[in-house]
Design a protein around this motif. Sequence first.
Motif, mmCIF file in Angstrom:
data_model
loop_
_atom_site.group_PDB
_atom_site.id
_atom_site.type_symbol
_atom_site.label_atom_id
_atom_site.label_comp_id
_atom_site.label_asym_id
_atom_site.label_seq_id
_atom_site.Cartn_x
_atom_site.Cartn_y
_atom_site.Cartn_z
ATOM 1 N N VAL A 1 21.667 40.788 68.807
ATOM 2 C CA VAL A 1 20.479 40.654 69.657
ATOM 3 C C VAL A 1 20.096 42.168 69.917
ATOM 4 C CG1 VAL A 1 18.890 39.986 71.699
ATOM 5 C CG2 VAL A 1 20.781 38.454 70.681
ATOM 6 N N VAL A 2 20.904 42.826 70.286
ATOM 7 C CA VAL A 2 20.574 44.465 70.774
ATOM 8 C C VAL A 2 20.358 45.095 69.783
ATOM 9 C CG1 VAL A 2 21.752 46.480 71.527
ATOM 10 C CG2 VAL A 2 22.093 44.283 72.745
ATOM 11 N N TRP A 3 20.982 44.894 68.457
ATOM 12 C CA TRP A 3 20.894 45.487 67.116
ATOM 13 C C TRP A 3 19.604 45.129 66.855
ATOM 14 C CZ3 TRP A 3 22.616 43.558 61.912
ATOM 15 C CH2 TRP A 3 22.305 44.589 60.856
ATOM 16 N N PHE A 4 18.797 43.862 66.823
ATOM 17 C CA PHE A 4 17.700 43.412 66.449
ATOM 18 C C PHE A 4 16.349 44.146 67.317
ATOM 19 C CE2 PHE A 4 18.386 39.371 63.518
ATOM 20 C CZ PHE A 4 19.110 40.120 62.871
ATOM 21 N N SER A 5 16.639 44.197 68.547
ATOM 22 C CA SER A 5 15.725 44.200 69.439
ATOM 23 C C SER A 5 15.474 45.858 69.849
ATOM 24 C CB SER A 5 15.647 43.264 70.720
ATOM 25 O OG SER A 5 16.946 43.604 71.315
ATOM 26 N N ILE B 1 11.962 39.054 66.463
ATOM 27 C CA ILE B 1 12.885 37.850 66.764
ATOM 28 C C ILE B 1 14.026 38.260 67.757
ATOM 29 C CG2 ILE B 1 14.880 36.730 65.583
ATOM 30 C CD1 ILE B 1 13.609 36.918 62.832
ATOM 31 N N GLY B 2 14.515 39.577 67.764
ATOM 32 C CA GLY B 2 15.167 39.996 68.646
ATOM 33 C C GLY B 2 14.605 39.906 70.241
ATOM 34 N N ARG B 3 13.437 40.437 70.251
ATOM 35 C CA ARG B 3 12.490 40.301 71.617
ATOM 36 C C ARG B 3 12.421 39.036 72.018
ATOM 37 N NH1 ARG B 3 11.718 44.756 74.709
ATOM 38 N NH2 ARG B 3 12.861 46.206 73.554
ATOM 39 N N ALA B 4 11.867 37.986 71.254
ATOM 40 C CA ALA B 4 11.999 36.599 71.327
ATOM 41 C C ALA B 4 13.284 35.941 72.051
ATOM 42 C CB ALA B 4 11.422 35.786 70.244
ATOM 43 N N VAL B 5 14.251 36.235 71.271
ATOM 44 C CA VAL B 5 15.551 35.595 71.886
ATOM 45 C C VAL B 5 15.748 36.119 73.396
ATOM 46 C CG1 VAL B 5 18.106 35.800 71.565
ATOM 47 C CG2 VAL B 5 16.508 35.226 69.618
ATOM 48 N N MET B 6 15.511 37.424 73.504
ATOM 49 C CA MET B 6 15.615 38.034 74.792
ATOM 50 C C MET B 6 14.879 37.326 75.836
ATOM 51 S SD MET B 6 15.844 41.960 75.236
ATOM 52 C CE MET B 6 15.089 42.786 74.481
ATOM 53 N N THR B 7 13.521 37.415 75.525
ATOM 54 C CA THR B 7 12.737 36.514 76.619
ATOM 55 C C THR B 7 13.017 35.235 76.857
ATOM 56 O OG1 THR B 7 11.071 38.044 75.332
ATOM 57 C CG2 THR B 7 10.258 36.308 77.025
ATOM 58 N N LEU B 8 13.204 34.491 75.684
ATOM 59 C CA LEU B 8 13.671 33.151 76.036
ATOM 60 C C LEU B 8 15.101 32.955 76.907
ATOM 61 C CD1 LEU B 8 12.559 30.542 74.630
ATOM 62 C CD2 LEU B 8 14.456 30.392 73.084
ATOM 63 N N SER B 9 15.983 33.732 76.393
ATOM 64 C CA SER B 9 17.111 33.733 77.473
ATOM 65 C C SER B 9 16.804 33.876 78.828
ATOM 66 C CB SER B 9 18.193 34.505 76.722
ATOM 67 O OG SER B 9 18.928 35.011 77.654
ATOM 68 N N ARG B 10 16.147 34.893 78.926
ATOM 69 C CA ARG B 10 15.864 35.339 80.510
ATOM 70 C C ARG B 10 14.960 34.448 81.063
ATOM 71 N NH1 ARG B 10 15.080 40.412 82.452
ATOM 72 N NH2 ARG B 10 13.124 40.402 81.953
ATOM 73 N N SER B 11 13.903 33.657 80.410
ATOM 74 C CA SER B 11 12.823 33.281 81.101
ATOM 75 C C SER B 11 13.317 31.667 81.482
ATOM 76 C CB SER B 11 11.701 33.226 80.596
ATOM 77 O OG SER B 11 11.784 32.712 79.187
ATOM 78 N N VAL B 12 14.061 30.987 80.806
ATOM 79 C CA VAL B 12 14.644 29.642 80.993
ATOM 80 C C VAL B 12 15.759 29.851 81.865
ATOM 81 C CG1 VAL B 12 15.731 27.540 80.014
ATOM 82 C CG2 VAL B 12 13.936 29.156 78.715
ATOM 83 N N HIS B 13 15.547 28.962 83.014
ATOM 84 C CA HIS B 13 16.736 28.781 84.065
ATOM 85 C C HIS B 13 17.911 28.289 83.591
ATOM 86 C CE1 HIS B 13 18.313 28.164 88.077
ATOM 87 N NE2 HIS B 13 17.435 29.213 88.674
ATOM 88 N N GLU B 14 18.976 28.540 84.272
ATOM 89 C CA GLU B 14 20.246 28.163 83.802
ATOM 90 C C GLU B 14 20.551 26.527 83.798
ATOM 91 O OE1 GLU B 14 20.169 30.676 86.048
ATOM 92 O OE2 GLU B 14 21.103 30.367 88.021
ATOM 93 N N ILE B 15 19.774 26.008 85.102
ATOM 94 C CA ILE B 15 19.865 24.711 84.928
ATOM 95 C C ILE B 15 19.339 23.974 83.855
ATOM 96 C CG2 ILE B 15 18.715 22.829 86.245
ATOM 97 C CD1 ILE B 15 20.559 23.582 87.873
ATOM 98 N N VAL B 16 18.210 24.611 83.259
ATOM 99 C CA VAL B 16 17.551 23.996 82.010
ATOM 100 C C VAL B 16 18.474 24.234 80.955
ATOM 101 C CG1 VAL B 16 15.437 23.993 80.434
ATOM 102 C CG2 VAL B 16 15.098 24.395 83.092
ATOM 103 N N TRP B 17 19.019 25.271 80.824
ATOM 104 C CA TRP B 17 19.851 25.803 79.623
ATOM 105 C C TRP B 17 21.286 24.704 79.783
ATOM 106 C CZ3 TRP B 17 18.735 27.748 75.557
ATOM 107 C CH2 TRP B 17 17.835 28.838 75.605
ATOM 108 N N ALA C 1 19.438 47.520 74.959
ATOM 109 C CA ALA C 1 18.221 47.793 74.124
ATOM 110 C C ALA C 1 17.582 49.070 74.555
ATOM 111 C CB ALA C 1 17.588 46.718 73.566
ATOM 112 N N GLU C 2 17.353 49.050 75.757
ATOM 113 C CA GLU C 2 16.512 50.246 76.472
ATOM 114 C C GLU C 2 17.459 51.387 76.378
ATOM 115 O OE1 GLU C 2 15.336 48.586 80.188
ATOM 116 O OE2 GLU C 2 13.567 47.587 79.314
ATOM 117 N N GLY C 3 18.672 51.379 76.656
ATOM 118 C CA GLY C 3 19.676 52.263 76.540
ATOM 119 C C GLY C 3 19.831 53.041 75.132
ATOM 120 N N ILE C 4 19.750 52.113 73.988
ATOM 121 C CA ILE C 4 19.743 52.596 72.838
ATOM 122 C C ILE C 4 18.545 53.342 72.339
ATOM 123 C CG2 ILE C 4 19.652 51.797 70.374
ATOM 124 C CD1 ILE C 4 21.788 49.741 71.076
ATOM 125 N N GLU C 5 17.089 52.820 72.877
ATOM 126 C CA GLU C 5 16.146 53.493 72.476
ATOM 127 C C GLU C 5 15.909 54.847 73.140
ATOM 128 O OE1 GLU C 5 13.189 50.624 73.826
ATOM 129 O OE2 GLU C 5 13.675 49.253 71.750
#
Lengths: 294, 273
Positions: free
Chosen positions: B102-106, B120-136, B168-172
């Motif tokens: 994910v880091v490599w892609f985003s 794709i990388g950005r979408a995975v990142m947002t999806l993972s962060r925005s869905v609460h752990e209960i839902v996962w 990813a921000e660190g890499i950028e």
Amino acid sequence: MKLDKVESIHSPQNGFKNNQKLSITGSQKTWSRFKYPQSLIRYIIYLIVFVFIIYSLEYLNVPVGRFFTMFGRLGDMITKKYYPPDISYALKKDYLLYVLETVQMAYLGALLGIFFSIPISWFASFNVTPSRRFAYPIGRFIIMACRSVHEMIWTIIFVIILGFGMFPGVLALTMFSIGFAGKLFSEEIEAIKLGQVEAIRSTGANPVQVLVYAVLPQVRVAWAGISIYTWDSAFRAATVLGYFGAGGMGWYLKESVERLETLRVSAILLTIICLVVVSEVASAWARNKISKMK
Amino acid sequence: MDPLSAKENNIEVILSRRRKAKEIRYCLYAILFLLVVWSIQITIIKDTDWDRIGGLGSVIRGIGRFFPPDLSLVKYLFKPTVETFMIAFLGTMLAIILAVPVVWFSAHNITPSLPITYPIGRAVMTLSRSVHEIVWALIFVSAVGLGAFPGILAVAMRSIGFISKVTAEGIEDVDRRPMEAIRAVGGNTFQVILYGIIPQVIPVFIGNAIFQWDINIRRATIMGLVGAGGLGLTLERQLLMYNHQGVTTVIMAVLVLITIGEIISYYARKAVI
């Protein structure tokens, strides 16, 4: 010898070969980032972590083989059961009203939490705390307790005490925000310049005056950014608080999950994702703006 | 125009501008205040069943039901506590592994193809962060069944986003000179990443992974509420039996576990950075 190394750097095709030759002959020391005792400690740590992974997989009876077959099943499940999400359900007026209430709940909870975490973080920052012996441990303990108990557990506790509804949700989010904002606030206070604090103190100011005139002006901007971030996180938590009986859209989620109405579940999840993305973009924009105001 | 009047004029302009800014600010405060009042009115006053809560006395009695903690439960708490710890640990390890692609892609500057893999990388990142752990957890419980395994997956999915975002921000904004040096000696893209970028971001990555592990212990404590294992399962059982004093004991176990986790993560972060 030195020339050899330099050459190996300059000719990348031969570099690997040359290095290998160096290590095989062993006549000169190859460079490594970590020297002998350090490198040994590192390998021991890697080994411990590895053994612990294996041991816990064994202890928890994790079916590792299922990890790879899971993706097929997950894809199957999503395409067959969850696929066309029931958008019309998510656009119903009742549901949208609940979404609005979720936003309000998060807003109120974060606001209350930030309000309470101002004095608590003042107590809990070591450099300006009114009393290191009493106030500091109390402040630390409150922040730690609020932070370590997950917001869902807070919700359950408040629902037991106060009954269903938005009010326990607001209180749970308050506790969550105290833990979240209080920690960041006190870290921010601990990083201030003490010169101004001394100056105000030397004029005979009491601790409250020190807070107002020496500490707050220094942390104002950072705190504003943290507050927005707190709201963002509180909103993320608020979307599912209803699952345990506090109000908001989580209640609809629970209803649909328990009735196995998977198309509605996927519609609700879609709305949650959209809302969270919107709030994240908004909060990033606002934080950017605030940090520029400095 | 003589300089004095120009100066006066300037002062007038500045003062009026300041006044205007002040007016706008007070208007904003008023709007905020009204919003708060409105929200309080809807969420707290209208929505709450005040008869159910009763007076202050009944609230205190309600709180009193949680005390004293039920100490007979302590001997059953050791195993779930260890389980929770392990769920958090394995979840973080899995998240570290899954975060690498994910880091490599985003990361904007090393992504294999900007129009395809970056979104794709950005979408995975947002999806993972925005869905609460209960839902996962709900999703994975329905996909792989009950037990600790869905808990591990849920914790991992939830923490991928944060780890990969910060990395990813660190890499950028890495220092570009080592990358250029590696490229100048003829390194290919893979070698540039391996020798030019990874040494620069590895402390950020590991520091964040430890930070996430600390949070993941917290998350693992509630996984049991929806059917994944750990302390949450014990909590759920106490709740179903209306044994509120047992709930307090479980929460005390959570506090102990998190204190231990915080101490370990403090020393681990110190050792890494």
